[in-house]
Design a protein around this motif. Structure first.
Motif, PDB file in Angstrom:
ATOM      1  N   GLU A  39      -5.494  13.859   4.373  1.00  0.00           N
ATOM      2  CA  GLU A  39      -6.953  13.805   4.423  1.00  0.00           C
ATOM      3  C   GLU A  39      -7.466  14.710   5.526  1.00  0.00           C
ATOM      4  N   ILE A  40      -6.841  15.857   5.676  1.00  0.00           N
ATOM      5  CA  ILE A  40      -7.210  16.743   6.774  1.00  0.00           C
ATOM      6  C   ILE A  40      -8.602  17.327   6.573  1.00  0.00           C
ATOM      7  N   LEU A  41      -9.004  17.536   5.299  1.00  0.00           N
ATOM      8  CA  LEU A  41     -10.356  18.045   5.057  1.00  0.00           C
ATOM      9  C   LEU A  41     -11.407  17.018   5.437  1.00  0.00           C
ATOM     10  N   GLN A  42     -11.127  15.726   5.113  1.00  0.00           N
ATOM     11  CA  GLN A  42     -12.095  14.679   5.418  1.00  0.00           C
ATOM     12  C   GLN A  42     -12.165  14.409   6.922  1.00  0.00           C
ATOM     13  N   SER A  43     -11.029  14.493   7.614  1.00  0.00           N
ATOM     14  CA  SER A  43     -11.011  14.191   9.046  1.00  0.00           C
ATOM     15  C   SER A  43     -11.485  15.358   9.904  1.00  0.00           C
ATOM     16  N   SER A  44     -11.530  16.556   9.328  1.00  0.00           N
ATOM     17  CA  SER A  44     -11.937  17.718  10.106  1.00  0.00           C
ATOM     18  C   SER A  44     -13.446  17.742  10.290  1.00  0.00           C
ATOM     19  N   PRO A  45     -13.931  18.148  11.469  1.00  0.00           N
ATOM     20  CA  PRO A  45     -15.390  18.239  11.674  1.00  0.00           C
ATOM     21  C   PRO A  45     -16.042  19.308  10.825  1.00  0.00           C
ATOM     22  N   SER A  46     -15.295  20.308  10.392  1.00  0.00           N
ATOM     23  CA  SER A  46     -15.851  21.353   9.520  1.00  0.00           C
ATOM     24  C   SER A  46     -14.745  21.869   8.623  1.00  0.00           C
ATOM     25  N   SER A  47     -15.122  22.287   7.441  1.00  0.00           N
ATOM     26  CA  SER A  47     -14.138  22.785   6.485  1.00  0.00           C
ATOM     27  C   SER A  47     -14.789  23.804   5.569  1.00  0.00           C
ATOM     28  N   ILE A  54       6.950  18.480 -13.656  1.00  0.00           N
ATOM     29  CA  ILE A  54       7.275  17.444 -12.694  1.00  0.00           C
ATOM     30  C   ILE A  54       7.970  18.051 -11.496  1.00  0.00           C
ATOM     31  N   SER A  55       8.728  19.149 -11.685  1.00  0.00           N
ATOM     32  CA  SER A  55       9.362  19.832 -10.562  1.00  0.00           C
ATOM     33  C   SER A  55       8.314  20.486  -9.673  1.00  0.00           C
ATOM     34  N   THR A  56       7.304  21.074 -10.282  1.00  0.00           N
ATOM     35  CA  THR A  56       6.201  21.644  -9.512  1.00  0.00           C
ATOM     36  C   THR A  56       5.467  20.555  -8.739  1.00  0.00           C
ATOM     37  N   LEU A  57       5.296  19.399  -9.360  1.00  0.00           N
ATOM     38  CA  LEU A  57       4.636  18.273  -8.690  1.00  0.00           C
ATOM     39  C   LEU A  57       5.429  17.853  -7.457  1.00  0.00           C
ATOM     40  N   GLU A  58       6.735  17.765  -7.580  1.00  0.00           N
ATOM     41  CA  GLU A  58       7.569  17.363  -6.446  1.00  0.00           C
ATOM     42  C   GLU A  58       7.524  18.406  -5.334  1.00  0.00           C
ATOM     43  N   ALA A  59       7.498  19.694  -5.705  1.00  0.00           N
ATOM     44  CA  ALA A  59       7.443  20.750  -4.683  1.00  0.00           C
ATOM     45  C   ALA A  59       6.125  20.703  -3.926  1.00  0.00           C
ATOM     46  N   ILE A  60       5.009  20.479  -4.638  1.00  0.00           N
ATOM     47  CA  ILE A  60       3.706  20.380  -3.971  1.00  0.00           C
ATOM     48  C   ILE A  60       3.670  19.153  -3.067  1.00  0.00           C
ATOM     49  N   ALA A  61       4.236  18.039  -3.526  1.00  0.00           N
ATOM     50  CA  ALA A  61       4.262  16.828  -2.707  1.00  0.00           C
ATOM     51  C   ALA A  61       5.076  17.043  -1.434  1.00  0.00           C
ATOM     52  N   GLU A  62       6.182  17.758  -1.538  1.00  0.00           N
ATOM     53  CA  GLU A  62       7.003  18.029  -0.358  1.00  0.00           C
ATOM     54  C   GLU A  62       6.261  18.947   0.614  1.00  0.00           C
ATOM     55  N   ASN A  63       5.572  19.946   0.091  1.00  0.00           N
ATOM     56  CA  ASN A  63       4.779  20.826   0.954  1.00  0.00           C
ATOM     57  C   ASN A  63       3.650  20.061   1.636  1.00  0.00           C
ATOM     58  N   ASP A  64       3.072  19.104   0.907  1.00  0.00           N
ATOM     59  CA  ASP A  64       2.008  18.295   1.497  1.00  0.00           C
ATOM     60  C   ASP A  64       2.531  17.465   2.667  1.00  0.00           C
ATOM     61  N   LYS A  65       3.771  16.978   2.546  1.00  0.00           N
ATOM     62  CA  LYS A  65       4.375  16.228   3.646  1.00  0.00           C
ATOM     63  C   LYS A  65       4.619  17.131   4.855  1.00  0.00           C
ATOM     64  N   ILE A  66       5.019  18.366   4.602  1.00  0.00           N
ATOM     65  CA  ILE A  66       5.239  19.313   5.700  1.00  0.00           C
ATOM     66  C   ILE A  66       3.932  19.594   6.427  1.00  0.00           C
ATOM     67  N   ILE A  67       2.854  19.797   5.651  1.00  0.00           N
ATOM     68  CA  ILE A  67       1.544  20.012   6.269  1.00  0.00           C
ATOM     69  C   ILE A  67       1.149  18.808   7.118  1.00  0.00           C
ATOM     70  N   GLY A  68       1.406  17.610   6.585  1.00  0.00           N
ATOM     71  CA  GLY A  68       1.076  16.400   7.332  1.00  0.00           C
ATOM     72  C   GLY A  68       1.877  16.274   8.625  1.00  0.00           C
ATOM     73  N   ARG A  69       3.166  16.612   8.589  1.00  0.00           N
ATOM     74  CA  ARG A  69       3.996  16.501   9.791  1.00  0.00           C
ATOM     75  C   ARG A  69       3.548  17.488  10.863  1.00  0.00           C
ATOM     76  N   VAL A  70       3.225  18.720  10.461  1.00  0.00           N
ATOM     77  CA  VAL A  70       2.806  19.730  11.435  1.00  0.00           C
ATOM     78  C   VAL A  70       1.477  19.353  12.073  1.00  0.00           C
ATOM     79  N   THR A  71       0.490  18.998  11.252  1.00  0.00           N
ATOM     80  CA  THR A  71      -0.835  18.658  11.787  1.00  0.00           C
ATOM     81  C   THR A  71      -0.790  17.389  12.637  1.00  0.00           C
ATOM     82  N   MET A  72      -0.005  16.405  12.212  1.00  0.00           N
ATOM     83  CA  MET A  72       0.100  15.164  12.993  1.00  0.00           C
ATOM     84  C   MET A  72       0.762  15.414  14.336  1.00  0.00           C
ATOM     85  N   ASP A  73       1.788  16.282  14.339  1.00  0.00           N
ATOM     86  CA  ASP A  73       2.476  16.596  15.593  1.00  0.00           C
ATOM     87  C   ASP A  73       1.540  17.298  16.575  1.00  0.00           C
TER      88      ASP A  73
END
Length: 411
Positions: free
Chosen positions: A57-65, A126-145
């Motif tokens: 939810e980085i777009l929603q939590s960001s002050p501007s997007s 479904i393979s594309t779905l899994e790849a996007i989900a994994e990339n989303d987790k990477i984005i979440g880990r970097v931004t959270m860190d």
């Protein structure tokens, strides 16, 4: 606000990103994917119900997007260079997805480039779905860190090329050949890979999709590393008038493989039957971790020495026009997928591909089917006309007032 169908140009993109260069905290994180479209956010979230791959939810939590539905491929191609020229950044590349080792000095401007894993091409969605989900987790880990460290930063999430190409309704009525030519120009978002000896280019190689599959499970998409970021070592390539070897070496392309080398072996020979020289791609070799060696024999990749070679699909599948046939037991563990292959290893002029000899001959299966059907219909028509011409009418008739007409059997 932009009108529907507007494509953001490189100049407009630079203007949109200008606030990132003037703010006090100039920490920028660029998440770069191989392909992505704005429609993917709604398509994958709605088609698979609760399996929404976009959980951040980085777009929603960001002050501007800022959301740009369509950006020119040339703009995203040179985005990294534009960002580097905009200021004195401390560039950090994260290619092995080891987010825990990311170090950012908040006192200086930082530009962190995270190469996300490529999406599965030519496979199930479904393979594309899994790849996007994994990339989303990477984005979440970097931004959270970064948030836990108290670092103020901005994020750009984009791709090198679109995953979905929309077709305009007004061009449907145009000739199919013209439509294909227009689509080909739009998809060509990066130049071919070239190998030079001195100031002379001796090998040109291009593919819209260059992927491998190890042991029928591990997908290795080398398109981005080969043509976009050019994170590939071609120093082992060799060029001569009779033999050419294109060597592509990759370091840690995926988890579990430390090194991978792919060789394309080409020859240039004179054939008396045609009284000219022909260039041929004889074999493709794969060397994994310097030990495992796989060799494939190539069928039907040849062209006059002055030409390049082009084919829509090349790989290990039996359905492809050009097939790579395993030559040893190790090769049976690999699957190769190459789309829009174009390669030239001899007689390159002005660093450009020569006229392409295509793998699809003039007499395609559709043409043969049309010819056979036309011949059958023409034979039926000829036989019918011949039978009609054989019909005869009576030239003698009975006269009711005269004697009866007698016709001998010989007539």
């Amino acid at each position: 606000a932009m009108h529907e169908g507007h494509v953001v140009s490189a100049q407009e993109l630079t203007e949109f990103l200008q606030p990132l260069f003037t703010q006090n905290s100039r920490n920028l994180v660029l998440f770069l994917q191989d392909r992505l479209s704005i429609d993917d956010f709604t398509y994958f979230s709605e088609s698979y119900g609760n399996k929404n791959p976009f959980q951040n939810e980085i777009l929603q939590s960001s002050p501007s997007s800022l959301v740009l539905p369509a950006v020119d491929c040339k703009a995203t191609k040179y985005l990294l260079s534009v960002l580097q020229e905009s200021g004195d950044w401390n560039l950090t590349n994260v290619t092995n997805l080891s987010v825990s080792q990311l170090e950012v000095n908040a006192s200086n401007p930082n530009l962190v480039v995270v190469q996300l894993q490529p999406l599965a091409s030519g496979l199930k969605e479904i393979s594309t779905l899994e790849a996007i989900a994994e990339n989303d987790k990477i984005i979440g880990r970097v931004t959270m860190d970064l948030q836990e460290r108290g670092v103020h930063f901005s994020v750009i999430y984009t791709a090198v090329r679109p995953s979905r190409i929309s077709r305009r309704t007004e061009v449907v009525t145009e000739l199919r050949r013209q439509l294909m030519a227009a689509e080909e120009d739009d998809s060509l978002s990066y130049p071919p890979l070239n190998v030079t000896t001195g100031n002379h280019t001796c090998i040109l190689f291009y593919a819209s999709n260059f992927s491998l599959k190890a042991s029928s499970s591990v997908l290795i998409d080398l398109t981005n590393a080969t043509f976009v970021t050019q994170n590939v070592d071609i120093s082992a390539s060799e060029c001569s008038d009779s033999n050419t070897t294109l060597s592509l070496k990759y370091t840690k392309p995926v988890k579990g493989i430390s090194s991978l080398e792919i060789r394309f072996l080409m020859t240039n020979k004179f054939y008396e039957g045609s009284a000219r020289k022909w260039s041929t791609l004889n074999s493709v070799e794969i060397v994994q971790d310097g030990e495992k060696f796989a060799k494939f024999n190539v069928s039907a990749i040849s062209a006059p020495a002055e030409y390049s070679f082009h084919c829509q699909l090349v790989g290990t599948s039996n359905l492809y026009p050009v097939r790579l046939v395993p030559s040893n037991d190790e090769a049976k563990n690999w699957d190769i997928f190459i789309s829009e292959l174009q390669i030239q290893g001899f007689n390159i002029i002005n660093n450009q591909f020569s006229y392409a000899s295509d793998c699809t001959g003039f007499f395609t299966p559709g043409i043969w089917m049309g010819l056979v059907t036309s011949i059958i219909l023409l034979w039926i028509l000829t036989y019918g006309i011949h039978m009609i011409m054989q019909l005869t009418t009576n030239n003698r008739f009975d006269d009711p007032k005269g004697p009866a007409l007698s016709v001998p059997q010989t007539e």
